[in-house]
Design an enzyme around this catalytic site. Structure first.
Site, PDB file in Angstrom:
ATOM      1  N   HIS A 132      15.849  24.745 -41.483  1.00 31.14           N
ATOM      2  CA  HIS A 132      16.057  23.413 -42.052  1.00 31.14           C
ATOM      3  C   HIS A 132      15.051  23.182 -43.175  1.00 31.14           C
ATOM      4  O   HIS A 132      13.885  23.557 -43.052  1.00 31.14           O
ATOM      5  CB  HIS A 132      15.841  22.371 -40.946  1.00 31.14           C
ATOM      6  CG  HIS A 132      16.486  21.053 -41.211  1.00 31.14           C
ATOM      7  ND1 HIS A 132      16.209  20.298 -42.322  1.00 31.14           N
ATOM      8  CD2 HIS A 132      17.395  20.344 -40.506  1.00 31.14           C
ATOM      9  CE1 HIS A 132      16.919  19.186 -42.280  1.00 31.14           C
ATOM     10  NE2 HIS A 132      17.651  19.190 -41.194  1.00 31.14           N
ATOM     11  N   GLY A 156      16.283  26.665 -37.588  1.00 26.12           N
ATOM     12  CA  GLY A 156      17.719  26.416 -37.586  1.00 26.12           C
ATOM     13  C   GLY A 156      18.528  27.596 -38.097  1.00 26.12           C
ATOM     14  O   GLY A 156      19.694  27.771 -37.721  1.00 26.12           O
ATOM     15  N   TYR A 184      14.938  19.869 -30.230  1.00 19.37           N
ATOM     16  CA  TYR A 184      16.170  20.549 -30.637  1.00 19.37           C
ATOM     17  C   TYR A 184      17.372  19.915 -29.940  1.00 19.37           C
ATOM     18  O   TYR A 184      17.285  19.491 -28.796  1.00 19.37           O
ATOM     19  CB  TYR A 184      16.065  22.038 -30.294  1.00 19.37           C
ATOM     20  CG  TYR A 184      16.670  22.898 -31.372  1.00 19.37           C
ATOM     21  CD1 TYR A 184      15.901  23.363 -32.433  1.00 19.37           C
ATOM     22  CD2 TYR A 184      18.022  23.200 -31.354  1.00 19.37           C
ATOM     23  CE1 TYR A 184      16.464  24.119 -33.446  1.00 19.37           C
ATOM     24  CE2 TYR A 184      18.592  23.953 -32.362  1.00 19.37           C
ATOM     25  CZ  TYR A 184      17.814  24.414 -33.399  1.00 19.37           C
ATOM     26  OH  TYR A 184      18.388  25.160 -34.404  1.00 19.37           O
TER      27      TYR A 184
END
Ligand code: YXS
Length: 261
Positions: free
Chosen positions: A66, A110, A140
């Site tokens: 991310h 991610g 998460y």
């Protein structure tokens, strides 16, 4: 609308998608996440029967996960925040065509989920894989964790989540996460195209049905995602001082110091 983070090359019934934001280690901003989903849809619309997802040859980092600069401030209500990478992952997981991840370099956070959600993984032997939320203080999503658990043995998933340390491609191969290990970038490309070409000659409707069946049997349904207890645990991480410290520490290029509140 394409922003140029990715390019797509079509050959026969195969689309090869290349991530091209090496300056930011292919970290997934909202724009790049949208572009990947759009590119996958275009591949399907163009009649492709398999997709290869890769980075540019020779990169040190396949994807850094991310885009941390787009994570929300810690004082923001997490329920009001749309996690663009999590949203992208829902679309990737629902993508009906076989997705082959061609991995070279480090895979972080991610992006590791993205690799786990791929159907077949071919990796350069120097690649590494790390699940990093415990370095940032991030909670998460249940859906994301279920994708790790569908690919990893549970004790390995726990070790990776709890330590946030990278594991080698060889270890990932030993756990069955990686289908094929290769020694260089040329072999990576060759092996992926060989696999994709074979798949594209097989019966598409059979493959589509098999993929959907396997997804349905290996991933839990909505009930886990909606658990109030899990949601409350996630909220307490997202609203914590530790989360603010984790993001601050990344930006200041230092190790975070977590106090547990
Ligand atoms: O300083 P400039 O502008 O050149 O930018 C630097 C980095 O800031 C940037 N960059 C990132 N920007 C946003 N989001 C990222 N995830 C990210 N990673 C890197 O890219 C430029 C080059 O990075 P630099 O100088 O650090 O490269 P390096 O070669 O010294 O180190 C490579 C890494 C991958 C070891 C290092 O960049 C790194 O640790 N990146 C973060 C890896 C990580 O923790 N990813 C998780 C992201 S958060 C996420 O995916 C989920 C929310 S979670 O963690 O919960 O799974």
């Amino acid at each position: 609308m394409a922003q140029g983070f990715l390019t797509a090359q079509v050959r026969g019934h195969v689309t090869e998608v290349t991530m091209r934001n090496a300056a930011k280690h292919n970290s997934f901003s909202a724009a790049m996440s949208t572009e990947l989903v759009d590119t996958l849809r275009e591949a399907q619309g163009a009649g492709s029967r398999a997709v290869i997802l890769r980075a540019e040859p020779g990169v040190k980092v396949w994807s850094a996960g991310h885009d941390i600069s787009e994570l929300p401030d810690g004082d923001q209500d997490p329920l009001a925040w749309t996690n663009t990478l999590a949203a992208m992952m829902e679309d990737v997981a629902a993508f009906p065509l076989p997705l082959i991840a061609a991995v070279e370099g480090g895979v972080w956070g991610g992006a590791c989920e993205l690799v786990m959600a791929a159907d077949i993984v071919v990796a350069h032997e120097a690649s590494t894989f790390a699940i990093t939320p415990a370095k940032l203080g991030v909670a998460y999503s249940s859906a994301g964790i279920s994708r790790f658990l569908a690919a990893l043995p549970v004790h390995i998933a726990k070790e990776m989540f709890f330590t946030a340390e990278p594991i080698s491609a060889q270890r990932a191969y030993d756990f069955g996460v990686v289908n094929h290990l290769v020694a260089d970038a040329d072999e990576l490309e060759l092996r992926c195209w060989q696999l994709a070409d074979v798949i594209s000659q097989r019966a598409p409707l059979t493959i589509r049905s098999a993929k959907a069946e396997i997804q349905a049997m290996t991933l839990p349904g909505e009930s886990v995602n909606e658990s109030a207890q899990l949601r409350s645990l996630r909220d307490s991480a997202w609203t914590s001082e530790d989360y603010r410290e984790g993001v601050r520490a990344f930006k200041e290029r230092r190790a975070p110091v977590f106090g547990g509140k």
